[in-house]
Write a protein that holds these residues in place. Structure first.
Motif, short mmCIF file in Angstrom:
data_model
loop_
_atom_site.label_atom_id
_atom_site.label_comp_id
_atom_site.label_asym_id
_atom_site.label_seq_id
_atom_site.Cartn_x
_atom_site.Cartn_y
_atom_site.Cartn_z
N TYR A 162 -73.32 -3.81 15.89
CA TYR A 162 -73.04 -2.17 15.93
C TYR A 162 -71.95 -2.00 17.13
O TYR A 162 -72.32 -1.97 17.57
N PRO A 163 -71.48 -1.17 16.63
CA PRO A 163 -69.71 -0.65 17.06
C PRO A 163 -70.20 0.72 17.63
O PRO A 163 -69.72 1.03 17.30
N ILE A 164 -71.27 0.33 17.97
CA ILE A 164 -72.11 1.63 19.30
C ILE A 164 -71.98 0.89 20.79
O ILE A 164 -72.14 0.31 20.85
N GLY A 165 -71.33 2.14 22.03
CA GLY A 165 -71.64 1.33 22.71
C GLY A 165 -69.93 1.05 22.88
O GLY A 165 -69.41 -0.25 24.24
N SER A 166 -68.80 1.08 22.47
CA SER A 166 -67.29 0.25 22.13
C SER A 166 -67.54 -1.67 23.10
O SER A 166 -67.08 -1.47 23.96
N ASN A 167 -68.21 -2.29 22.79
CA ASN A 167 -69.29 -3.53 23.03
C ASN A 167 -68.43 -4.41 22.64
O ASN A 167 -68.67 -6.01 22.91
N GLY A 168 -67.79 -4.67 21.14
CA GLY A 168 -67.83 -5.58 20.50
C GLY A 168 -66.73 -6.60 21.37
O GLY A 168 -66.71 -8.06 21.63
N ALA A 169 -65.73 -6.30 21.43
CA ALA A 169 -64.00 -7.23 21.56
C ALA A 169 -64.68 -7.20 23.63
O ALA A 169 -63.95 -8.18 23.90
N SER A 170 -65.26 -6.48 24.43
CA SER A 170 -65.80 -6.45 25.47
C SER A 170 -66.48 -7.88 25.39
O SER A 170 -66.23 -8.20 26.24
N GLN A 171 -67.18 -7.61 25.21
CA GLN A 171 -68.32 -8.80 25.02
C GLN A 171 -67.50 -10.12 24.04
O GLN A 171 -68.01 -11.01 25.59
N ALA A 172 -66.62 -9.98 23.49
CA ALA A 172 -65.91 -11.91 23.54
C ALA A 172 -65.26 -12.10 23.92
O ALA A 172 -65.31 -13.35 24.87
N ILE A 173 -64.76 -10.74 25.30
CA ILE A 173 -63.62 -11.45 26.28
C ILE A 173 -64.53 -12.18 27.55
O ILE A 173 -64.82 -12.95 28.55
N LEU A 174 -65.92 -11.30 27.91
CA LEU A 174 -66.57 -11.98 29.04
C LEU A 174 -67.41 -13.14 28.10
O LEU A 174 -67.24 -14.12 29.46
N ASP A 175 -67.05 -13.44 27.01
CA ASP A 175 -67.50 -14.74 26.41
C ASP A 175 -67.06 -16.15 26.85
O ASP A 175 -67.10 -17.09 27.21
N SER A 176 -65.73 -15.51 26.93
CA SER A 176 -64.11 -16.45 27.52
C SER A 176 -64.83 -16.85 28.56
O SER A 176 -64.31 -17.81 29.26
N ALA A 177 -64.39 -15.68 29.85
CA ALA A 177 -64.50 -16.11 31.11
C ALA A 177 -65.57 -16.90 31.44
O ALA A 177 -66.00 -18.14 32.04
N SER A 178 -67.31 -16.91 30.95
CA SER A 178 -68.26 -17.38 31.27
C SER A 178 -67.90 -18.56 30.54
O SER A 178 -68.64 -19.61 31.10
N LEU A 179 -67.22 -19.06 29.41
CA LEU A 179 -67.38 -20.34 29.09
C LEU A 179 -66.46 -21.37 29.71
O LEU A 179 -66.83 -22.51 30.36
N VAL A 180 -65.43 -20.91 30.00
CA VAL A 180 -64.15 -21.98 30.58
C VAL A 180 -64.77 -21.80 32.16
O VAL A 180 -64.96 -22.88 32.80
N ARG A 181 -65.26 -21.03 33.02
CA ARG A 181 -66.33 -21.20 34.17
C ARG A 181 -67.37 -21.88 34.01
O ARG A 181 -67.16 -22.86 34.88
N GLU A 182 -68.15 -22.30 33.26
CA GLU A 182 -68.61 -23.35 32.90
C GLU A 182 -67.92 -24.82 32.72
O GLU A 182 -68.55 -26.18 33.01
N LEU A 183 -67.23 -24.84 31.97
CA LEU A 183 -66.66 -26.02 31.58
C LEU A 183 -65.89 -26.80 33.22
O LEU A 183 -65.62 -27.76 32.87
N LEU A 184 -65.25 -25.58 33.28
CA LEU A 184 -64.74 -26.61 35.14
C LEU A 184 -65.89 -26.90 36.12
O LEU A 184 -65.04 -27.90 37.60
N THR A 185 -66.63 -26.99 35.98
CA THR A 185 -67.82 -27.95 36.32
C THR A 185 -68.12 -29.00 35.62
O THR A 185 -69.01 -29.85 36.34
N CYS A 186 -67.77 -29.65 34.54
CA CYS A 186 -67.09 -30.61 34.33
C CYS A 186 -66.81 -31.74 34.81
O CYS A 186 -65.29 -31.86 35.23
N GLY A 187 -67.25 -33.10 35.17
CA GLY A 187 -66.73 -33.94 35.74
C GLY A 187 -65.87 -34.80 34.98
O GLY A 187 -65.89 -35.60 35.38
N SER A 188 -66.80 -34.67 33.50
CA SER A 188 -66.40 -36.09 32.76
C SER A 188 -66.55 -35.41 31.55
O SER A 188 -66.88 -34.53 31.66
N LEU A 189 -66.15 -36.02 30.47
CA LEU A 189 -66.16 -35.39 29.07
C LEU A 189 -67.96 -35.16 28.23
O LEU A 189 -67.61 -34.46 27.56
N ASN A 190 -68.44 -35.71 28.81
CA ASN A 190 -69.83 -36.36 28.75
C ASN A 190 -70.70 -34.80 29.34
O ASN A 190 -71.89 -34.57 28.28
#
Ligand code: FAD
Length: 482
Positions: free
Chosen positions: A350-378
């Protein structure tokens, strides 16, 4: 479609938190579905950290400035700052100073300073969703090139992402005609589903889920230019859980002929279906068509506060849009082998707490942080699991907190204890209780000042080190040409 080269390849720092300094060890073929805030920021974040093989597919044939006002919280502005977007945000949006809660008579409940005014080292912005999307799109095109952005490509189906011996095969169509798209099929080592609350990808993964969960409340939204009120950067929340009026400015000097005015975004919210009605099916939603004001304006006809005349605001607005307030019950998994969900596809709230876009942006940061730990495509499936472990529990708590009114609960408590108004809020809600409601929500939503400031200090100068130049700002008349 392959091998876009105008990205950085060396000397990356993981802008949001400390860690990897030499960019990724792998160059997966990344396909992002959806060019909303989530998909565009994911593309920029991947690019900034050295991923160069990215394609973005969007169902809409044309991206225009759809939507009305949204907020970007300091934790998410930090991610955008590290992507070099701060100057454009600063000129496009309004740096929010405070959030004022009132009852339906305009009696003040509590004022909360926001962003830098609350002690964060980065601001909060109130901004037009469409203007934010356009400036992100421009940054994507400047940094990744025009070629990776494919409009008029709606994902229709994909092969089993858990079969990690093969790339995921994705099929596209042109939505209006259901014809094969210019690129009918793509392959990906990593498929990011950023296709919003009505995500096709989520519906394929969760075929029994059905439409979003309707709260029984409808939001009518509009915006108009007017003289500023209060601090000129104040958000006003008034009413209670079943009838609310919200207003805040989202753009200053939107028109050069009336520089003293700002574009003010407003939301009138009403319950239209009984709270205990078992039917949770939402009414049809159309982000693009306007609706008659008669549907809701009558209910607000005597909502006149000293500085805000609600009937006048509604009356003077040209176009009003209708948004049934919907979310989805948190799902168990976002990550399926080489595929993961992001933004509203993962956690519509629900658009309460003004959070929808912010949480999407925080997702991206977390996702890329984890991808940087990959040594191989596997390693991609494991990285996607870790991203899910980081973000799913947090966002699920926000979804559920928003069902309980989130920080707006102060208005409901005031209404229940003093339905006819009050002289002083502490006569009905003690100060500790009042402040406690907001604090509890901030903890759930990851808005804690110390944490955000620590990350801001650690990542200071990231955009400059990466040589990321800000795109142009946006106004109601289009890109700022100054
Ligand atoms: C048109 C529109 C207007 C909005 N207006 C507001 C507003 O005024 N206020 C507010 O608080 N929130 C609004 N929202 C929601 C808000 O943008 C999101 O909550 C938040 O920004 C998270 O964004 P997202 O990128 O995850 O999802 P979204 O912003 O919904 O973006 C999803 C994107 O995926 C595309 N897409 C969908 N299906 C497919 C497919 N099969 N293949 C390819 N692409 C696909 C969509 O066209 C869209 O561009 C709006 C969303 C949209 C789409």
């Amino acid at each position: 479609m392959n091998g876009h080269t105008n990205g950085h390849t060396n000397g990356h720092t993981n802008g949001h938190t400390s860690g990897h300094t030499n960019g990724p060890s792998i160059q997966p073929k990344v396909v992002i579905i959806g060019a909303g805030v989530g998909g565009l920021v994911a593309a920029l974040q991947l690019h900034a950290h050295g991923f160069t093989n990215i394609d973005l597919f969007e169902a809409a044939a044309k991206l225009t400035t759809l939507g009305v006002g949204i907020n970007v919280q300091p934790s998410a502005v930090l991610v955008l700052r590290n992507l070099g977007l701060l100057p454009a945000l600063e000129s496009t949006g309004i740096e929010t100073q405070e959030l004022n809660y009132y009852n339906r008579f305009g009696d003040p409940i509590i004022t909360e300073p926001r962003g830098k005014f609350a002690g964060y080292d980065v601001p909060q912005y109130s901004i037009h969703r469409g203007h934010l999307q356009m400036l992100l799109l421009e940054a994507v095109k400047e940094r990744l090139g025009e070629d990776p952005v494919h409009l008029n490509h709606a994902l229709e189906s994909f092969s089993n992402p858990e079969d990690t011996t093969e790339k995921v095969k994705i099929r596209f169509v042109q939505r209006k005609t259901q014809q094969a798209a210019a690129i009918p099929e793509a392959e990906a080592d990593l498929l990011i589903a950023a296709d919003g609350i009505n995500s096709t990808i989520r519906s394929i993964l969760y075929p029994k889920e059905g439409p979003p969960h309707f709260s029984g409340r409808i939001l009518w939204r509009g915006c108009l230019e007017r003289e500023p009120y209060l601090t000129s950067a104040s958000m006003v929340w008034s009413g209670h859980a079943n009838q609310k009026f919200i207003a805040y400015p989202i753009s200053k000097a939107s028109s050069r002929s009336t520089p003293s005015k700002s574009l003010v975004n407003w939301i009138a919210e009403l319950r239209v279906r009984d709270e205990n009605d078992p039917d949770l099916t939402p009414p049809p939603t159309d982000w693009t068509n306007t609706v008659p004001k008669e549907r809701f304006a009558g209910a607000f006809q005597d909502w006149t506060f000293g500085f805000l005349n609600v009937p006048e605001l509604i009356d003077q607005t040209d176009k009003v849009y209708e948004y049934p307030m919907c979310d989805r019950t948190p799902c168990e998994r976002w990550s399926f082998g080489r595929l993961t969900l992001l933004g509203d596809a993962a956690h519509p709230m629900y658009p309460i707490g003004s959070n929808g876009a912010s949480q999407a942006i925080l997702d991206s940061a977390s996702l890329v942080r984890e991808l940087l730990t990959c040594g191989s495509l596997n390693d991609i499936p494991t990285a996607l699991q870790r991203y899910q472990d980081d973000r799913l529990p947090t966002t699920a708590k926000i979804v559920m907190a928003n069902r309980g009114n989130g920080p707006d609960h102060v208005m409901q408590v005031a209404h229940e204890r003093a339905p006819d108004g009050f002289k002083h809020i502490n006569d009905v809600i003690p100060q500790d209780e009042l402040e406690g409601i907001g604090l509890a929500y901030k903890r759930i939503a990851g808005f804690e000042i110390d944490k955000v400031n620590e990350q801001a200090a650690k990542s200071e100068g990231t955009a400059e080190r990466l040589g990321l130049k800000s795109p142009r700002a946006w106004t109601v008349n289009g890109p700022d040409r100054q």
